[in-house]
Design an enzyme around this catalytic site. Sequence first.
Site, short mmCIF file in Angstrom:
data_model
loop_
_atom_site.label_atom_id
_atom_site.label_comp_id
_atom_site.label_asym_id
_atom_site.label_seq_id
_atom_site.Cartn_x
_atom_site.Cartn_y
_atom_site.Cartn_z
CG HIS A 98 -1.89 -1.16 1.68
ND1 HIS A 98 -1.36 -2.13 2.25
CD2 HIS A 98 -2.99 -1.14 1.36
CE1 HIS A 98 -2.36 -2.67 2.41
NE2 HIS A 98 -3.52 -2.52 1.85
CG ASP A 101 1.79 -1.00 3.22
OD1 ASP A 101 1.06 -0.53 4.40
OD2 ASP A 101 1.54 -1.76 2.49
C1 XUL Z 1 -7.39 -6.27 4.30
C2 XUL Z 1 -6.76 -6.83 3.24
C3 XUL Z 1 -5.96 -5.65 2.41
C4 XUL Z 1 -5.81 -5.87 1.07
C5 XUL Z 1 -5.25 -4.73 0.44
O1 XUL Z 1 -8.20 -7.16 4.87
O2 XUL Z 1 -6.86 -7.81 2.75
O3 XUL Z 1 -4.58 -5.78 2.97
O4 XUL Z 1 -5.13 -7.16 0.70
O5 XUL Z 1 -5.76 -3.44 0.75
#
Ligand code: XUL
Length: 440
Positions: A98, A101
């Site tokens: 993300h 992150d």
């Molecule tokens: C949350 C989840 C996230 C997604 C990406 O449950 O799975 O980490 O994979 O935003």
Amino acid sequence: MAYFNIEKIKYEGSASTNPFAFKFYNPEEKIGGKTMEEILRFGVAYWHTFTMDGSDPFGTGTMLRPWDKFTGMDLAKARVEAAFEFFEKLDVPFFCFHDVDIAPEGSSLRETNQNLDIIVSMIKDYMKDSKTKLLWNTANNFTNPRFVHGAATSNSADIFAYAAAKIKKGLEVGKELGAENYVFWGGREGYETLLNTDMKLEMDNLGRFMHMAVDYAKEIGFDAQFLIEPKPKEPTTHQYDFDVATGYAFLQHYGLQDHFKFNIEANHATLAGHTFEHELHYARVNNMLGSVDANQGDPLLGWDTDEFPTDLYSTTLAMIEILKNGGLGRGGLNFDAKVRRGSFEPEDLFHAHIAGMDSFAVGLKVAQKLIDDKVLDNVVENRYKSYTEGIGLEIVEGRTDFHKLEEHALGLAEVKHQSGRLESIKATINQYLLRAYAGE
Ligand code: XUL
Ligand code: CO
């Protein structure tokens, strides 16, 4: 500087007693004409492995991470160094992140983007000397309090715009780093109560938002596969992308189905009251299976525990779906999984990934054998043979109607059913699993 006092992980076979070795994942071994590495396309989730600290609603962080002696942008840079050392030592082909992150948020969107630019160019440099590629990136439009009422489904048009700006940047970053996919998990795209919610407006806005994302990717020539990641609840009570079927209906309703596939997460499937293989299968038969967030939930707990996948029965059934899909294409198996709060030492990150990779390698081998021997195909073919002749063939070929069907039904003697043989089928799957352990 080295962050992990661990040698490169190698395949040593099932008899190895070395905890820092693969017992079943042999990247070069060919299964049905392709190497394990090519089929499984494993990815490391940046957030769980380098960013999160092991805190939960009842306690602060526990993780001991050598890079945590730094703060701010220095911490972000140290994490990149640690990440690429980890990728190389684990010999893993992909990673995912993300925006938040990899780089800290600044005091304004402009500053956040500047932070991102610095770290993205550092990651790009590291990628030049690394085999590890970006499976997907995504925007975290759920943690910051500004997303308290949602992002693209917020009641605030300003926040809709803010969310769009973050995804715009994410698409640019994805292009810069050559991402294979771009993921949309609607972390707060849902609602808590209808008492204060305009569901129709929120869904329409989400549809408009996705079209703008598709248009912008096209405009900048970013050709990644777009993926929706369904989840039924948590953090909102009612997430709009509840499961694959709901997400597929959404995509079709808003004319987006040709631009998206699904990123299916095992623990999200079970939270939706489905099995992991149900979600994979539903996506596959609709040609919508894009990628996988490989993890597992705890059947005793009702939330997203994101454990590393170790259930071989589940990995086997998942790999049947993936192989029958002809692989994952541009997708992969991203470990959206975290070490337990009590597994706080850096070496646990290796144990966890080794466990997950070996579990999927076993699943792959058993699944390929079950497919080669047509174990389940024969069961299904035999079970539906009434549709291969007579009235059944007329039904599937669209050559009948209610008049003819009534005539057929009126002329029926007693219908003789066959057994579904479920216990026998499960015993056969166990036999295949045990033969795989025995190396047969
Ligand atoms: C949350 C989840 C996230 C997604 C990406 O449950 O799975 O980490 O994979 O935003
Ligand atoms: Co996920």
